[in-house]
Design an enzyme around this catalytic site. Structure first.
Site, mmCIF file in Angstrom:
data_model
loop_
_atom_site.group_PDB
_atom_site.id
_atom_site.type_symbol
_atom_site.label_atom_id
_atom_site.label_comp_id
_atom_site.label_asym_id
_atom_site.label_seq_id
_atom_site.Cartn_x
_atom_site.Cartn_y
_atom_site.Cartn_z
ATOM 1 N N ASP A 1 0.852 -1.188 0.000
ATOM 2 C CA ASP A 1 0.000 0.000 0.000
ATOM 3 C C ASP A 1 0.894 1.246 0.000
ATOM 4 O OD1 ASP A 1 -2.996 0.833 0.493
ATOM 5 O OD2 ASP A 1 -1.763 2.177 1.741
ATOM 6 N N ASN B 1 -2.517 12.846 -4.495
ATOM 7 C CA ASN B 1 -3.693 13.265 -5.269
ATOM 8 C C ASN B 1 -4.092 14.700 -4.929
ATOM 9 O OD1 ASN B 1 -4.226 11.018 -6.909
ATOM 10 N ND2 ASN B 1 -5.362 9.972 -5.293
ATOM 11 N N ASP C 1 -2.349 8.938 -10.916
ATOM 12 C CA ASP C 1 -2.305 7.794 -11.836
ATOM 13 C C ASP C 1 -0.874 7.518 -12.293
ATOM 14 O OD1 ASP C 1 -5.022 7.577 -11.604
ATOM 15 O OD2 ASP C 1 -5.475 8.506 -13.545
ATOM 16 N N GLU D 1 -4.826 2.194 -4.183
ATOM 17 C CA GLU D 1 -3.360 2.152 -4.210
ATOM 18 C C GLU D 1 -2.823 0.883 -3.557
ATOM 19 O OE1 GLU D 1 -4.543 4.601 -0.536
ATOM 20 O OE2 GLU D 1 -5.248 4.261 -2.572
#
Length: 410
Positions: A285, A293, A302, A328
């Site tokens: 993770d 973000n 992305d 993620e």
């Protein structure tokens, strides 16, 4: 008059001179050629084959040659067996005159007996030639006795090179084996048969073909052979594989998705059990991914995930497979890997990612990951294994991130 060739198997070599002396009394001229197997004999060639020289690979070819089966000692049951295999006739080794007579009779028939197809047969051939899908029919010995123009064009051979030939005369052995076994099963059971396999044409192109075949019967009720239709499903199957691949692939990163992982882990566990080897799982993770973000936008997020996948590939063992499970979070499946080896692999990933430059909007970002690792036990314990490795990942997050924690069973 031109000479014809008599092919013969090894056991008949000592009798060649005596047979040739008898045949010299006929109007025909013959050459003799020894063979080791029927594959050396052209289709419709005349063969004197001793029963002890017959190989398993010869059996499918008997019906496509003019075979006189020579028996060590002639008896009706033995003769019947070979006729049922497709031999034209049989004779005892002690009866050389009978063998010579058969050769002369076959030669005479080949010269004078040239039946013309009836109007009804011509009409039937015209009709099936108009059908745009490949059609063929074979006799009870699985020898092609007819086909339509579409079949001839599809496999790239003239009708003359198909009719009266066996599948071993028109197809590579690895494919002919499949067709012949299917033919045997259909004739033994009767009724209909459907299956899918490859077909290779004369130009070497391979196609995926769906066969639909059925047994036809003679007027006396005995099985006469089979008729078949070939459907080219190459393009359909390609599209289906593409759709299946899309349904199993994460569109952003190109790695497998959860559906693909579920199948892969089940298969890998089965292989591990069969080979008595270990298999481990990493769950990865991204640390503070939300901040990436928020600061750079989702498009940069992305890019960060694609960067992460490249890093995992570079740092993982060559047999590792990666799956995006959600957001993620990623799984890495490690075949033939115990927990100690999984820990080492996870630490390499953990150390490699922050060492690689990730530039987002001109700014270098230091990405790190937290990893949980577990050695999988069995498919029955998978759900428990997932819970435990998730707890190990949570522990890595809670104890400072950018680290590896191991999961154990009670």
């Amino acid at each position: 008059m031109s000479s014809s060739t008599i092919y013969h198997s090894g056991c008949l070599t000592p009798y060649k001179i005596a047979l040739a002396t008898l045949l010299d009394q006929s109007v025909f001229e013959f050459n003799w050629q020894a063979i080791e197997c029927l594959q050396e004999v052209p289709v419709s060639g005349m063969v004197l084959l001793h029963e002890s020289d017959v190989q398993d690979s010869d059996t499918p070819l008997i019906g496509a040659r003019k075979v006189l089966m020579v028996l060590a000692k002639w008896n009706f049951n033995g003769a019947l067996k070979w006729v049922e295999q497709g031999a034209n006739d049989s004779a005892g080794l002690e009866d050389l005159e009978r063998i010579a007579t058969w050769v002369v009779a076959e030669q005479s028939r080949s010269i004078w007996h040239n039946p013309q197809p009836s109007d009804q047969q011509n009409t039937l051939q015209t009709v099936i030639d108009a059908i745009p899908v490949p059609i063929f029919y074979k006799d009870a010995w699985h020898i092609y006795r007819g086909c339509n123009l579409a079949f001839s064009e599809f496999i790239g051979l003239s009708k003359e090179k198909i009719i009266d030939h066996s599948v071993y005369d028109v197809a590579p052995k690895e494919l002919a084996d499949i067709y012949y076994q299917a033919d045997q099963a259909l004739l033994a059971k009767g009724g209909k048969q459907e299956y899918e396999t490859d077909v290779k044409n004369a130009q070497g192109e391979r196609f995926e073909i769906e066969f639909h075949k059925a047994v036809f019967y003679k007027s006396n009720g005995n099985k006469g052979g089979q008729v078949g239709v070939m459907l080219d499903v190459t393009e359909k199957n390609r599209l289906m594989r593409e759709l299946d691949k899309v349904s199993r692939t994460d569109p952003l990163t190109g790695v497998g998705n959860r559906r693909e992982f579920d199948d892969a882990v089940s298969s890998a566990l089965g292989e591990a059990q069969a080979s008595y080897s270990s298999i481990s799982l990493l769950t990865i993770d991204v640390d503070h991914f939300k901040s990436i973000n928020d600061q750079f936008g989702h498009s940069c997020g992305d890019e960060a995930l694609k960067f992460l996948v490249r890093c995992i590939y570079l740092a993982s063992p060559s047999n590792a497979s990666i799956y995006r499970i959600g957001g993620e979070e990623f799984y890495v499946l490690l075949p033939r890997t115990n927990l100690a080896e999984a820990r080492s692999a996870a630490e390499k990933v953990c150390q490699h990612i922050p060492s690689q430059p990730l530039i987002l909007k001109g700014e270098q970002v230091n990405m790190t990951v937290s990893i949980g690792a577990i050695q999988l036990a069995s498919e029955q314990q998978l759900e428990d294994s997932f819970k435990r490795v998730d707890q190990a990942l949570y522990e890595a997050k809670m104890t400072g991130r950018n680290r590896v924690c191991l999961a154990y069973y009670d």
